[in-house]
Design an enzyme around this catalytic site. Sequence first.
Site, mmCIF file in Angstrom:
data_model
loop_
_atom_site.group_PDB
_atom_site.id
_atom_site.type_symbol
_atom_site.label_atom_id
_atom_site.label_comp_id
_atom_site.label_asym_id
_atom_site.label_seq_id
_atom_site.Cartn_x
_atom_site.Cartn_y
_atom_site.Cartn_z
ATOM 1 N N GLN A 1 0.778 -1.240 0.000
ATOM 2 C CA GLN A 1 0.000 0.000 0.000
ATOM 3 C C GLN A 1 0.813 1.296 0.000
ATOM 4 O O GLN A 1 0.481 2.227 -0.740
ATOM 5 C CB GLN A 1 -0.950 0.015 1.221
ATOM 6 C CG GLN A 1 -1.866 1.207 1.211
ATOM 7 C CD GLN A 1 -2.821 1.318 2.387
ATOM 8 O OE1 GLN A 1 -3.356 2.373 2.646
ATOM 9 N NE2 GLN A 1 -3.054 0.254 3.116
ATOM 10 N N LYS B 1 15.943 -10.813 -10.661
ATOM 11 C CA LYS B 1 17.080 -11.625 -10.198
ATOM 12 C C LYS B 1 17.654 -12.477 -11.334
ATOM 13 O O LYS B 1 18.618 -13.205 -11.144
ATOM 14 C CB LYS B 1 16.644 -12.504 -9.029
ATOM 15 C CG LYS B 1 16.369 -11.671 -7.770
ATOM 16 C CD LYS B 1 15.996 -12.524 -6.601
ATOM 17 C CE LYS B 1 15.873 -11.657 -5.355
ATOM 18 N NZ LYS B 1 15.217 -12.362 -4.271
ATOM 19 N N GLU C 1 1.328 -1.256 8.232
ATOM 20 C CA GLU C 1 0.525 -0.130 8.719
ATOM 21 C C GLU C 1 0.453 0.007 10.251
ATOM 22 O O GLU C 1 0.834 1.018 10.816
ATOM 23 C CB GLU C 1 -0.897 -0.270 8.142
ATOM 24 C CG GLU C 1 -1.924 0.703 8.672
ATOM 25 C CD GLU C 1 -1.670 2.127 8.211
ATOM 26 O OE1 GLU C 1 -1.454 2.345 7.020
ATOM 27 O OE2 GLU C 1 -1.691 3.034 9.068
HETATM 28 N N1 CAO Z 1 11.779 -10.085 -9.381
HETATM 29 C C1 CAO Z 1 12.470 -10.877 -8.523
HETATM 30 N N2 CAO Z 1 12.421 -10.734 -7.179
HETATM 31 C C2 CAO Z 1 11.635 -9.763 -6.696
HETATM 32 C C3 CAO Z 1 10.883 -8.908 -7.536
HETATM 33 C C4 CAO Z 1 10.979 -9.105 -8.920
HETATM 34 N N3 CAO Z 1 10.311 -8.351 -9.791
HETATM 35 N N4 CAO Z 1 10.199 -8.048 -6.740
HETATM 36 C C5 CAO Z 1 10.513 -8.359 -5.463
HETATM 37 N N5 CAO Z 1 11.371 -9.381 -5.432
HETATM 38 C C6 CAO Z 1 11.968 -10.002 -4.257
HETATM 39 C C7 CAO Z 1 12.806 -9.048 -3.442
HETATM 40 O O1 CAO Z 1 14.032 -8.819 -4.037
HETATM 41 C C8 CAO Z 1 12.898 -9.802 -2.131
HETATM 42 O O2 CAO Z 1 13.897 -10.778 -2.231
HETATM 43 P P1 CAO Z 1 15.060 -10.977 -1.088
HETATM 44 O O3 CAO Z 1 14.309 -11.209 0.178
HETATM 45 O O4 CAO Z 1 15.798 -12.166 -1.589
HETATM 46 O O5 CAO Z 1 15.863 -9.746 -1.030
HETATM 47 C C9 CAO Z 1 11.565 -10.543 -2.065
HETATM 48 O O6 CAO Z 1 10.973 -10.386 -3.353
HETATM 49 C C10 CAO Z 1 10.589 -10.053 -1.012
HETATM 50 O O7 CAO Z 1 10.544 -8.642 -0.959
HETATM 51 P P2 CAO Z 1 10.129 -7.926 0.398
HETATM 52 O O8 CAO Z 1 11.001 -8.468 1.511
HETATM 53 O O9 CAO Z 1 10.103 -6.472 0.217
HETATM 54 O O10 CAO Z 1 8.609 -8.453 0.564
HETATM 55 P P3 CAO Z 1 7.896 -9.086 1.823
HETATM 56 O O11 CAO Z 1 6.567 -9.508 1.340
HETATM 57 O O12 CAO Z 1 8.713 -10.118 2.512
HETATM 58 O O13 CAO Z 1 7.742 -7.851 2.848
HETATM 59 C C11 CAO Z 1 6.990 -5.633 3.466
HETATM 60 C C12 CAO Z 1 6.735 -6.900 2.637
HETATM 61 C C13 CAO Z 1 5.967 -4.615 3.078
HETATM 62 C C14 CAO Z 1 6.875 -5.954 4.962
HETATM 63 C C15 CAO Z 1 8.429 -5.115 3.179
HETATM 64 O O14 CAO Z 1 8.568 -4.955 1.791
HETATM 65 C C16 CAO Z 1 8.747 -3.805 3.894
HETATM 66 O O15 CAO Z 1 8.996 -3.771 5.100
HETATM 67 N N6 CAO Z 1 8.742 -2.690 3.130
HETATM 68 C C17 CAO Z 1 9.092 -1.377 3.644
HETATM 69 C C18 CAO Z 1 8.008 -0.812 4.505
HETATM 70 C C19 CAO Z 1 6.690 -0.719 3.796
HETATM 71 O O16 CAO Z 1 6.541 -0.166 2.745
HETATM 72 N N7 CAO Z 1 5.672 -1.248 4.465
HETATM 73 C C20 CAO Z 1 4.306 -0.986 4.035
HETATM 74 C C21 CAO Z 1 3.703 -2.084 3.338
HETATM 75 S S1 CAO Z 1 1.973 -1.827 3.265
HETATM 76 O O17 CAO Z 1 1.410 -2.184 4.766
#
Ligand code: CAO
Length: 420
Positions: free
Chosen positions: A16, A74, A138
Amino acid sequence: MKALEGVKILDFTHVQSGPTCTQLLAWLGADVIKVERPGVGDATRKQLVDVPGADSLYFTMLNHNKRSITLNSKNATGKEVLERLIKTCDVLVENFAPGALDRMGFTWERIQELNPRMIMASVKGFGPGKYEDCKVYENVAQCAGGSASTTGFVDGLPLVTGAQIGDSGTGLHLALGIVAALYQREKSGRGQKVLTSMQDGVLNLCRVKLRDQQRLAAGPLTEYSQFGDGVPFGDATPRAGNDSGGGQPGRILKCKGWETDPNAYTYFITQAPAWEKICDLIGEPEWKTKKGYAKPSERLDKLNEIEQWTMTRTKFEVMDLCNPLDIPVGPILSMKEISEDEGLRATGTIVEVDHPERGKYLSVGCPIKMSDSPVEVTRSPLLGEHTEEILTQVLGYSASDFDRIKASGAISDQKAAAAE
Ligand code: CAO
């Protein structure tokens, strides 16, 4: 002509917070290219699904006016495409977990090498410090940013609010940072890093509560109902229920129908400039000068008496009677009432959008109205809907290049393709 026409955004956001930011930029006219993982896409596409097989409202309502390209960042060929996107775009927006972009090989240093004019904008849960590596959603931000400790009633639990101040609030802050960085780039010729942490964004919106924290040193907060109720203050800004934040006695009062309608209430503030008009309106003219009523500080407990009047009117009647007299009141509008509000539809604040998978649905339009940059809300893209168009028309790949990229597995889900 739109305000941000010509600006290309590499939208590497999900869930979001990031998507609200890039949706705003798209509404202001930027070309937003959303990069999603092949076969999977933004996780919200399949969260809270109400129409089986269709993108969820969670996704569609946060991703209007964007184009979608699938790309495995990747995969070696995927990285090559991403590099070309970085060279072509003006802004990269991302809200991955801390370090994820670095692990893909796209550090800030590498991005600057590829495109010194690039603005890299990130949402993270926390700023630099002991929590910088945390993943954050959030409600974590609402709690860590001071909102939850100051929301709710003094004798109840801390509460999170329905307004998504952690996600959408931070997206809004980030959008402002991006627009400012674009403006600065006009003069400096250089891009820069823009970071907004969700904790910082929430705290910025809780500014008045930090004000009250410092005022506590000078004694109890006399405008809080808690003071009128004789409840002692502790050492931190307390939860203030529905007290008005500006120091004027105010709270939510029952209106006609409250026994059965959970939203038959109005916010009522007894502000000093409106007090005499309030007394006349509710048929209590002697309260204008009566001891215990005349001064705002004495009126904290008198809202119960005003409620005897509001309970005889609907919330809309209270609004219609008070508005012409400049008495500020706020009917408690339900989402049903808001979705049916003709006025909000007329201004484009509530819009109806058509979607090939789910048909017509309602969404919230752009809350920023600009006289020279009109907004037309268009539907969110299907997963990878614009992959070929972006590779060939935006990035200039030839037809044979496109076939090579396709064969590499960079733009499709190889497991799904193998299963077929
Ligand atoms: N191709 C290949 N890999 C991809 C990709 C793509 N197009 N897009 C994402 N990925 C991979 C990432 O590189 C990551 O890999 P690694 O863990 O190996 O580095 C993996 O997908 C997961 O990404 P993520 O850790 O960001 O996603 P998650 O679902 O585990 O976590 C969230 C989600 C929101 C908790 C985290 O992204 C975060 O803390 N973001 C910052 C704060 C934020 O915006 N929070 C609000 C979210 S809305 O409530």
